[in-house]
Structures are given as C-alpha cells and as structure tokens.
Design an enzyme around this catalytic site. Structure first.
Site, short mmCIF file in Angstrom:
data_model
loop_
_atom_site.label_atom_id
_atom_site.label_comp_id
_atom_site.label_asym_id
_atom_site.label_seq_id
_atom_site.Cartn_x
_atom_site.Cartn_y
_atom_site.Cartn_z
N HIS A 36 16.98 21.52 4.96
CA HIS A 36 17.06 21.63 3.49
C HIS A 36 17.74 22.93 3.11
CE1 HIS A 36 13.22 23.39 4.86
NE2 HIS A 36 13.39 24.29 3.90
N HIS A 87 17.55 25.70 -0.06
CA HIS A 87 16.89 26.16 -1.28
C HIS A 87 17.97 26.56 -2.28
CE1 HIS A 87 12.79 27.05 0.50
NE2 HIS A 87 13.51 27.02 1.61
P1 5GP Z 1 11.00 26.42 4.32
O1 5GP Z 1 10.11 27.62 4.50
O2 5GP Z 1 10.73 25.36 5.34
O3 5GP Z 1 12.45 26.78 4.20
O4 5GP Z 1 10.64 25.87 2.89
C1 5GP Z 1 9.90 24.72 2.66
C2 5GP Z 1 9.66 24.65 1.17
O5 5GP Z 1 9.07 23.39 0.90
C3 5GP Z 1 8.69 25.72 0.64
O6 5GP Z 1 9.37 26.53 -0.31
C4 5GP Z 1 7.54 24.92 0.04
O7 5GP Z 1 7.06 25.45 -1.17
C5 5GP Z 1 8.16 23.54 -0.15
N1 5GP Z 1 7.20 22.45 -0.02
C6 5GP Z 1 6.31 22.28 0.98
N2 5GP Z 1 5.58 21.17 0.77
C7 5GP Z 1 6.01 20.65 -0.40
C8 5GP Z 1 5.63 19.51 -1.16
O8 5GP Z 1 4.72 18.75 -0.80
N3 5GP Z 1 6.31 19.28 -2.31
C9 5GP Z 1 7.31 20.09 -2.74
N4 5GP Z 1 7.92 19.78 -3.88
N5 5GP Z 1 7.71 21.19 -2.05
C10 5GP Z 1 7.06 21.45 -0.90
#
Ligand code: 5GP
Ligand code: ZN
Length: 138
Positions: A101, A103
């Site tokens: 993903h 951000h």
């Molecule tokens: P990472 O740290 O893997 O780059 O970011 C994962 C992101 O996914 C985090 O910013 C977290 O807040 C978001 N996230 C995790 N679980 C969920 C969810 O169930 N729904 C949504 N909308 N975002 C999520």
C-alpha cells in the site's frame, strides 16, 4: 500473513466496513483508521502482494498510475498544502499490514509530522561503490 487473514483483502471483498474513496478494477483507496492528518488515505492494489518489489510490473504500473488522481482529490477535499506518499515495505520499515500500500498523507506547514529525518553524508568513495552494487543487482 495469508490472504485469508489479510485485513486489506477483506476490504477488497467488502466483508468489513471501509470508508472507500476510490475503486476500479485494479485498485482500492480508503481512509486510514489511524490517520496522521485528516484525509490520510491508503491506496492498495486489489490483488494481494506483500511488497512493492513483489508486484508484477503491469500491476505496479496500474497501481502507481492511480496515485496522482487520488492524491489530488484528497488534497482538494481537506484543503492541504502538500502531501507525502509513503510506502512501508517490511517490518523494519514500519509495515504492519502485509498487503502492499501507499499512504497519502495530507500536509500543512508546521504540522509536526515527520520532524525527524536523520539524513547524513557518505564517507569518500562509498556513494560510487553503493551505486555500482545496486546496478549489479538489477
Ligand atoms: P503500515 O504500517 O503497514 O504501512 O500501515 C498500515 C495502515 O493501515 C496503518 O496506518 C493503520 O492505521 C491502517 N489500518 C490497519 N487496520 C486498518 C483497518 O482495519 N481499517 C483501516 N481503514 N485502516 C487500517
Ligand atoms: Zn491482502
């Protein structure tokens, strides 16, 4: 993490509530539940891959091609001055959800996000050696 357990795959399958902002045949964009700023959005390919480097080039090209459109809409909706595109790949890089993903993080001057950017200088000769080593691995 298997695809069955992946929270983002569940969003693609519409099996959990998601604040979607954009969807087409290749990608889904939705609001992050733990935002760094209002409008913080995640863009994912619908197919499950863990890291950017795992994605086939056609999927990656289509995935990246949607970034500008979604970022423009996010910025317009919240009246941001700018935005960061951030991709965490691997646990060491802060990746918690193992479905690739980006951000999209709306930014304003002085908002205090990412205030620590620990940049340094390479010692003599190191930059050329590293560039050569990376080229060898392409
Ligand atoms: P990472 O740290 O893997 O780059 O970011 C994962 C992101 O996914 C985090 O910013 C977290 O807040 C978001 N996230 C995790 N679980 C969920 C969810 O169930 N729904 C949504 N909308 N975002 C999520
Ligand atoms: Zn997934």
């Amino acid at each position: 993490m298997s695809q069955d357990e992946c929270i983002f795959c569940k969003m693609v399958a519409d099996s959990i509530p998601t604040a979607k902002v954009y969807e087409d045949d290749v990608v889904l964009a939705f609001l992050d539940i733990g935002p760094l700023s209002d409008g913080h959005t995640l863009l994912i390919p619908k197919q499950h891959y863990t890291r950017i480097g795992d994605c086939p080039e056609d999927v990656l090209a289509a995935f990246c091609a949607r970034l500008g459109k979604v970022a423009r809409a996010v910025v317009a909706a919240v009246g941001a001055e700018g935005y960061n595109i951030l991709g965490n790949n691997g646990r060491s890089a802060g990746q918690l959800v193992e479905h690739v993903h980006f951000h999209i993080i709306p930014r304003r001057t002085g908002d205090g996000i990412f205030t620590n950017w620990p940049a340094y200088r390479y010692p003599q000769g190191r930059i050329e050696a590293l560039a050569a080593k990376i080229r060898e691995n392409l």
